[in-house]
Design an enzyme around this catalytic site. Sequence first.
Site, mmCIF file in Angstrom:
data_model
loop_
_atom_site.group_PDB
_atom_site.id
_atom_site.type_symbol
_atom_site.label_atom_id
_atom_site.label_comp_id
_atom_site.label_asym_id
_atom_site.label_seq_id
_atom_site.Cartn_x
_atom_site.Cartn_y
_atom_site.Cartn_z
ATOM 1 N N HIS A 205 0.797 -1.234 0.000
ATOM 2 C CA HIS A 205 0.000 0.000 0.000
ATOM 3 C C HIS A 205 0.826 1.279 0.000
ATOM 4 O O HIS A 205 0.270 2.366 0.003
ATOM 5 C CB HIS A 205 -0.975 0.013 1.183
HETATM 6 C C1 UD1 Z 1 -2.478 5.169 5.574
HETATM 7 C C2 UD1 Z 1 -1.256 5.775 6.230
HETATM 8 C C3 UD1 Z 1 -0.099 4.786 6.158
HETATM 9 C C4 UD1 Z 1 -0.487 3.450 6.732
HETATM 10 C C5 UD1 Z 1 -1.744 2.950 6.061
HETATM 11 C C6 UD1 Z 1 -2.201 1.687 6.731
HETATM 12 C C7 UD1 Z 1 -0.963 8.223 6.096
HETATM 13 C C8 UD1 Z 1 -0.223 9.300 5.433
HETATM 14 N N1 UD1 Z 1 -0.825 7.000 5.552
HETATM 15 O O1 UD1 Z 1 -2.176 5.003 4.193
HETATM 16 O O2 UD1 Z 1 0.992 5.281 6.901
HETATM 17 O O3 UD1 Z 1 0.558 2.545 6.543
HETATM 18 O O4 UD1 Z 1 -2.791 3.944 6.184
HETATM 19 O O5 UD1 Z 1 -3.125 0.961 5.993
HETATM 20 O O6 UD1 Z 1 -1.630 8.453 7.074
HETATM 21 N N2 UD1 Z 1 -9.522 4.044 1.207
HETATM 22 C C9 UD1 Z 1 -10.711 3.383 1.097
HETATM 23 N N3 UD1 Z 1 -11.305 2.946 2.260
HETATM 24 C C10 UD1 Z 1 -10.780 3.146 3.480
HETATM 25 C C11 UD1 Z 1 -9.570 3.842 3.564
HETATM 26 C C12 UD1 Z 1 -8.939 4.274 2.422
HETATM 27 O O7 UD1 Z 1 -11.245 3.169 0.008
HETATM 28 O O8 UD1 Z 1 -11.384 2.728 4.475
HETATM 29 C C13 UD1 Z 1 -8.838 4.482 -0.047
HETATM 30 C C14 UD1 Z 1 -9.206 5.906 -0.467
HETATM 31 O O9 UD1 Z 1 -9.275 5.943 -1.855
HETATM 32 C C15 UD1 Z 1 -7.992 6.709 0.011
HETATM 33 C C16 UD1 Z 1 -6.851 5.703 -0.133
HETATM 34 O O10 UD1 Z 1 -7.428 4.439 0.163
HETATM 35 O O11 UD1 Z 1 -7.774 7.864 -0.737
HETATM 36 C C17 UD1 Z 1 -5.689 5.974 0.788
HETATM 37 O O12 UD1 Z 1 -6.112 6.099 2.143
HETATM 38 P P1 UD1 Z 1 -5.252 6.998 3.185
HETATM 39 O O13 UD1 Z 1 -5.770 6.810 4.541
HETATM 40 O O14 UD1 Z 1 -5.129 8.389 2.664
HETATM 41 O O15 UD1 Z 1 -3.806 6.388 3.055
HETATM 42 P P2 UD1 Z 1 -3.328 4.876 3.136
HETATM 43 O O16 UD1 Z 1 -2.666 4.533 1.866
HETATM 44 O O17 UD1 Z 1 -4.440 4.013 3.616
HETATM 45 N N1 UDP Z 2 -3.529 -6.626 8.569
HETATM 46 C C1 UDP Z 2 -4.785 -7.218 8.647
HETATM 47 N N2 UDP Z 2 -5.407 -7.586 7.485
HETATM 48 C C2 UDP Z 2 -4.853 -7.402 6.263
HETATM 49 C C3 UDP Z 2 -3.572 -6.786 6.191
HETATM 50 C C4 UDP Z 2 -2.946 -6.400 7.365
HETATM 51 O O1 UDP Z 2 -5.319 -7.402 9.743
HETATM 52 O O2 UDP Z 2 -5.479 -7.751 5.252
HETATM 53 C C5 UDP Z 2 -2.881 -6.179 9.822
HETATM 54 C C6 UDP Z 2 -1.463 -6.622 10.062
HETATM 55 O O3 UDP Z 2 -1.423 -7.884 10.681
HETATM 56 C C7 UDP Z 2 -0.941 -5.524 10.965
HETATM 57 C C8 UDP Z 2 -1.632 -4.280 10.444
HETATM 58 O O4 UDP Z 2 -2.780 -4.756 9.732
HETATM 59 O O5 UDP Z 2 -1.358 -5.752 12.312
HETATM 60 C C9 UDP Z 2 -0.722 -3.511 9.530
HETATM 61 O O6 UDP Z 2 -1.435 -2.513 8.894
HETATM 62 P P1 UDP Z 2 -0.956 -1.846 7.531
HETATM 63 O O7 UDP Z 2 -0.061 -2.763 6.782
HETATM 64 O O8 UDP Z 2 -2.188 -1.360 6.870
HETATM 65 O O9 UDP Z 2 -0.197 -0.547 8.040
HETATM 66 P P2 UDP Z 2 1.335 -0.231 8.414
HETATM 67 O O10 UDP Z 2 1.749 -1.150 9.504
HETATM 68 O O11 UDP Z 2 2.128 -0.374 7.163
HETATM 69 O O12 UDP Z 2 1.306 1.204 8.821
#
Ligand code: UD1
Ligand code: UDP
Length: 362
Positions: A205
């Site tokens: 991601h």
């Molecule tokens: C965010 C965090 C990242 C973290 C990740 C965990 C920031 C800058 N980034 O990234 O550090 O590792 O979460 O998963 O805070 N979206 C959906 N449904 C949801 C959430 C998001 O469709 O419930 C889609 C939307 O199109 C959105 C995109 O995902 O624009 C990105 O979501 P966003 O929270 O901005 O950043 P992440 O890539 O999820």
């Molecule tokens: N995780 C989960 N389901 C998934 C992918 C990840 O429960 O399909 C859990 C994973 O075990 C960990 C957390 O989500 O506990 C990590 O989140 P993510 O990778 O979104 O964020 P990051 O750690 O990179 O910020």
Amino acid sequence: MKIINICGARPNFMKIAPLMRAYRQHPAIEAMIVHTGQHYDEKMSDLFFRELEIPEPDINLEVGSGSHAAQTAEIMKRFEPVVIEQRPDWVVVVGDVNSTIACALVAKKLGVRVAHVEAGLRSFDRTMPEEINRLLTDAISDLLFVSERSGIENLRREGVDGDKVHFVGNVMIDTLRSNLEKAERSSILNDLGLEPLRYNVVTLHRPSNVDNADSLGRIAKFLDVAQQDLPTVFPMHPRTRNNLQKLGLADRFAAMKQLRIVEPVGYLDFLKLMGRAAVVLTDSGGIQEETTILGVWCLTLRDNTERPATITNGTNRLVGNDPAKVIAAYKECRKSPPAKTMVPEKWDGHAAERVAEVLVSG
Ligand code: UD1
Ligand code: UDP
């Protein structure tokens, strides 16, 4: 002592779950949860509240998605009146997402003390949005709870007063340890028709990997090799799913017969999936830590990590996203299981208890 605990994005939920449990041992603590609404899909948010038995958020700011500036600003605008009304003694923020810095900044400017759980981690890569969030949050926090030793040194180098820094261990590992038994009962391997050690798991991601066609093309190349070797389960993050569509690459991924693209899965299913995998390929922060404890190979599809203990003590290898490099490392991992890991210091399941102790005694 009133504490507002902030969560917003998926990895925050695993971090606040043990904190909420630890607070219950201290009658002096009144703990509230504010969910910013940064993540909002059922499978990116609500599911974890149920599985990890986190109390319902007291307040949901429902900010949703947006650009960095729009999302951060919206969280700040909506959180400010909450702090003014609730007058907490502490605002506790976890991790490195936009919700973390937004709420820390609001609290601090209103004169409320801020505690940062998972402080001090540094990738030294300022193109990464999370690195900016980490640096800024740590710079204004009154208490800094560190998860691995590297964090202490990083904060010292940045001139942070040592009295504010507490090496407590890793709250994410508290959650892993307290859910291992439950995760054993997950039926995910049967459901997906997988045999232990005969499949891989992928998660992706990071913007640097999934926001442009070039890097997604490189990723497709090595995933193709991995999936020809073993079934490869890919619980796909919504950012990645959206980008594959937008950049016209969805068909290329769908054409890989043994690449099993599924919705994001719940924590217990994911723990079971990781625990029995041959190789985990990921750009997640938390998953590097979890595979270290599970003793499962982790190929991190990045050039740097803010979690060096997962390399020195664990099963993590940084491989970037160059296909030749990833494929070579993958083949290496497939030859033999990883050597036994040395559990990083204080990743013992009691980190959140240490956080609560410091908060009540401070
Ligand atoms: C965010 C965090 C990242 C973290 C990740 C965990 C920031 C800058 N980034 O990234 O550090 O590792 O979460 O998963 O805070 N979206 C959906 N449904 C949801 C959430 C998001 O469709 O419930 C889609 C939307 O199109 C959105 C995109 O995902 O624009 C990105 O979501 P966003 O929270 O901005 O950043 P992440 O890539 O999820
Ligand atoms: N995780 C989960 N389901 C998934 C992918 C990840 O429960 O399909 C859990 C994973 O075990 C960990 C957390 O989500 O506990 C990590 O989140 P993510 O990778 O979104 O964020 P990051 O750690 O990179 O910020």
